[in-house]
Design a protein around this motif. Structure first.
Motif, PDB file in Angstrom:
ATOM      1  N   ARG A 130       0.660  -1.399  -0.252  1.00  0.00           N
ATOM      2  CA  ARG A 130       0.279   0.785  -0.247  1.00  0.00           C
ATOM      3  C   ARG A 130       1.433   0.871   0.103  1.00  0.00           C
ATOM      4  O   ARG A 130       2.132   1.313   0.184  1.00  0.00           O
ATOM      5  CB  ARG A 130      -0.704  -0.011   1.480  1.00  0.00           C
ATOM      6  CG  ARG A 130      -2.068  -0.987   1.027  1.00  0.00           C
ATOM      7  CD  ARG A 130      -3.590  -0.646   2.421  1.00  0.00           C
ATOM      8  NE  ARG A 130      -2.901   0.320   3.364  1.00  0.00           N
ATOM      9  CZ  ARG A 130      -3.651   0.313   3.984  1.00  0.00           C
ATOM     10  NH1 ARG A 130      -5.516  -0.362   3.593  1.00  0.00           N
ATOM     11  NH2 ARG A 130      -4.067   1.456   4.584  1.00  0.00           N
ATOM     12  N   TYR A 131       0.417   2.514  -0.608  1.00  0.00           N
ATOM     13  CA  TYR A 131       1.133   3.719  -0.805  1.00  0.00           C
ATOM     14  C   TYR A 131       0.291   4.184  -0.183  1.00  0.00           C
ATOM     15  O   TYR A 131      -0.360   4.726  -0.287  1.00  0.00           O
ATOM     16  CB  TYR A 131       1.389   3.968  -2.712  1.00  0.00           C
ATOM     17  CG  TYR A 131       2.728   2.920  -2.430  1.00  0.00           C
ATOM     18  CD1 TYR A 131       3.845   3.110  -3.021  1.00  0.00           C
ATOM     19  CD2 TYR A 131       2.236   1.626  -3.569  1.00  0.00           C
ATOM     20  CE1 TYR A 131       4.284   2.497  -3.975  1.00  0.00           C
ATOM     21  CE2 TYR A 131       2.620   0.229  -4.259  1.00  0.00           C
ATOM     22  CZ  TYR A 131       4.539   1.229  -3.759  1.00  0.00           C
ATOM     23  OH  TYR A 131       5.272   0.583  -4.718  1.00  0.00           O
TER      24      TYR A 131
ATOM     25  N   LEU B  25      -4.331  10.309   0.260  1.00  0.00           N
ATOM     26  CA  LEU B  25      -4.998   8.932   0.316  1.00  0.00           C
ATOM     27  C   LEU B  25      -3.931   7.866   0.089  1.00  0.00           C
ATOM     28  O   LEU B  25      -2.604   8.034   0.033  1.00  0.00           O
ATOM     29  CB  LEU B  25      -5.219   9.292  -1.451  1.00  0.00           C
ATOM     30  CG  LEU B  25      -6.216   9.984  -1.721  1.00  0.00           C
ATOM     31  CD1 LEU B  25      -6.756  10.259  -3.980  1.00  0.00           C
ATOM     32  CD2 LEU B  25      -7.526  10.197  -1.360  1.00  0.00           C
ATOM     33  N   ARG B  26      -4.610   6.371  -0.021  1.00  0.00           N
ATOM     34  CA  ARG B  26      -4.031   5.767   0.489  1.00  0.00           C
ATOM     35  C   ARG B  26      -3.722   4.590  -0.848  1.00  0.00           C
ATOM     36  O   ARG B  26      -5.811   4.678  -1.236  1.00  0.00           O
ATOM     37  CB  ARG B  26      -4.210   4.411   1.366  1.00  0.00           C
ATOM     38  CG  ARG B  26      -3.438   5.768   2.929  1.00  0.00           C
ATOM     39  CD  ARG B  26      -3.887   4.392   4.210  1.00  0.00           C
ATOM     40  NE  ARG B  26      -2.903   4.981   4.614  1.00  0.00           N
ATOM     41  CZ  ARG B  26      -3.238   5.776   5.782  1.00  0.00           C
ATOM     42  NH1 ARG B  26      -4.781   6.656   5.195  1.00  0.00           N
ATOM     43  NH2 ARG B  26      -2.619   6.712   6.607  1.00  0.00           N
ATOM     44  N   GLY B  27      -3.354   4.083  -1.693  1.00  0.00           N
ATOM     45  CA  GLY B  27      -3.961   3.121  -2.417  1.00  0.00           C
ATOM     46  C   GLY B  27      -2.296   1.933  -3.236  1.00  0.00           C
ATOM     47  O   GLY B  27      -1.741   1.630  -1.922  1.00  0.00           O
ATOM     48  N   ARG B  28      -2.650   1.327  -3.772  1.00  0.00           N
ATOM     49  CA  ARG B  28      -2.288  -0.169  -4.734  1.00  0.00           C
ATOM     50  C   ARG B  28      -1.842   0.567  -5.846  1.00  0.00           C
ATOM     51  O   ARG B  28      -2.168   1.417  -6.664  1.00  0.00           O
ATOM     52  CB  ARG B  28      -2.647  -1.589  -4.385  1.00  0.00           C
ATOM     53  CG  ARG B  28      -3.892  -1.399  -3.087  1.00  0.00           C
ATOM     54  CD  ARG B  28      -3.654  -2.622  -2.870  1.00  0.00           C
ATOM     55  NE  ARG B  28      -3.896  -3.037  -1.617  1.00  0.00           N
ATOM     56  CZ  ARG B  28      -3.657  -2.891  -0.656  1.00  0.00           C
ATOM     57  NH1 ARG B  28      -2.402  -3.322  -0.674  1.00  0.00           N
ATOM     58  NH2 ARG B  28      -4.261  -3.894   0.414  1.00  0.00           N
ATOM     59  N   GLN B  29      -0.423  -0.115  -6.022  1.00  0.00           N
ATOM     60  CA  GLN B  29       0.098  -0.264  -7.149  1.00  0.00           C
ATOM     61  C   GLN B  29      -1.116  -0.598  -8.412  1.00  0.00           C
ATOM     62  O   GLN B  29      -0.395  -2.361  -7.983  1.00  0.00           O
ATOM     63  CB  GLN B  29       1.545   0.275  -7.754  1.00  0.00           C
ATOM     64  CG  GLN B  29       2.270   0.860  -8.954  1.00  0.00           C
ATOM     65  CD  GLN B  29       3.665   1.151  -8.963  1.00  0.00           C
ATOM     66  OE1 GLN B  29       4.536   0.695  -8.151  1.00  0.00           O
ATOM     67  NE2 GLN B  29       4.485   1.153  -9.445  1.00  0.00           N
TER      68      GLN B  29
ATOM     69  N   THR C 124       4.499   7.070  -1.393  1.00  0.00           N
ATOM     70  CA  THR C 124       5.238   6.071  -0.445  1.00  0.00           C
ATOM     71  C   THR C 124       4.790   5.235   0.103  1.00  0.00           C
ATOM     72  O   THR C 124       3.907   5.209   1.180  1.00  0.00           O
ATOM     73  CB  THR C 124       5.936   7.521   0.543  1.00  0.00           C
ATOM     74  OG1 THR C 124       4.858   7.780   1.409  1.00  0.00           O
ATOM     75  CG2 THR C 124       6.736   8.915   0.287  1.00  0.00           C
ATOM     76  N   PRO C 125       6.094   4.575   0.012  1.00  0.00           N
ATOM     77  CA  PRO C 125       5.297   3.170   0.689  1.00  0.00           C
ATOM     78  C   PRO C 125       4.897   3.781   2.455  1.00  0.00           C
ATOM     79  O   PRO C 125       5.507   3.590   3.074  1.00  0.00           O
ATOM     80  CB  PRO C 125       6.224   1.809   0.568  1.00  0.00           C
ATOM     81  CG  PRO C 125       7.137   2.793  -0.083  1.00  0.00           C
ATOM     82  CD  PRO C 125       6.879   3.943  -0.652  1.00  0.00           C
ATOM     83  N   GLU C 126       4.145   2.646   2.879  1.00  0.00           N
ATOM     84  CA  GLU C 126       3.374   2.200   3.504  1.00  0.00           C
ATOM     85  C   GLU C 126       4.735   1.362   4.385  1.00  0.00           C
ATOM     86  O   GLU C 126       4.397   0.631   4.261  1.00  0.00           O
ATOM     87  CB  GLU C 126       2.103   2.765   4.393  1.00  0.00           C
ATOM     88  CG  GLU C 126       1.023   2.957   3.677  1.00  0.00           C
ATOM     89  CD  GLU C 126      -0.179   3.601   4.229  1.00  0.00           C
ATOM     90  OE1 GLU C 126      -0.693   2.293   3.593  1.00  0.00           O
ATOM     91  OE2 GLU C 126      -0.965   4.815   4.678  1.00  0.00           O
TER      92      GLU C 126
END
Length: 54
Positions: free
Chosen positions: A6-7, A22-26, A52-54
């Protein structure tokens, strides 16, 4: 089962100065999937995206 990273994605609009966190995925195509479509001012193309990666 493998989990994708998650980023934390910060989207800034240079036209109006609004900032979204926001949070999301690549995705497979390299873009980040957050569900974000456009800024409140209507800007869809000219956005600054920092992830940035979480």
């Amino acid at each position: 089962m493998t989990e994708s990273v998650r980023y934390r994605i910060v989207i800034r609009c240079p036209k109006c100065g609004e900032k979204f966190i926001l949070r999301g995925r690549q995705g497979k195509d390299g873009n980040y999937e957050t569900g974000f479509i456009r800024c409140v001012c209507g800007n869809e193309d000219d956005l600054q995206i920092d992830a940035t990666p979480e």
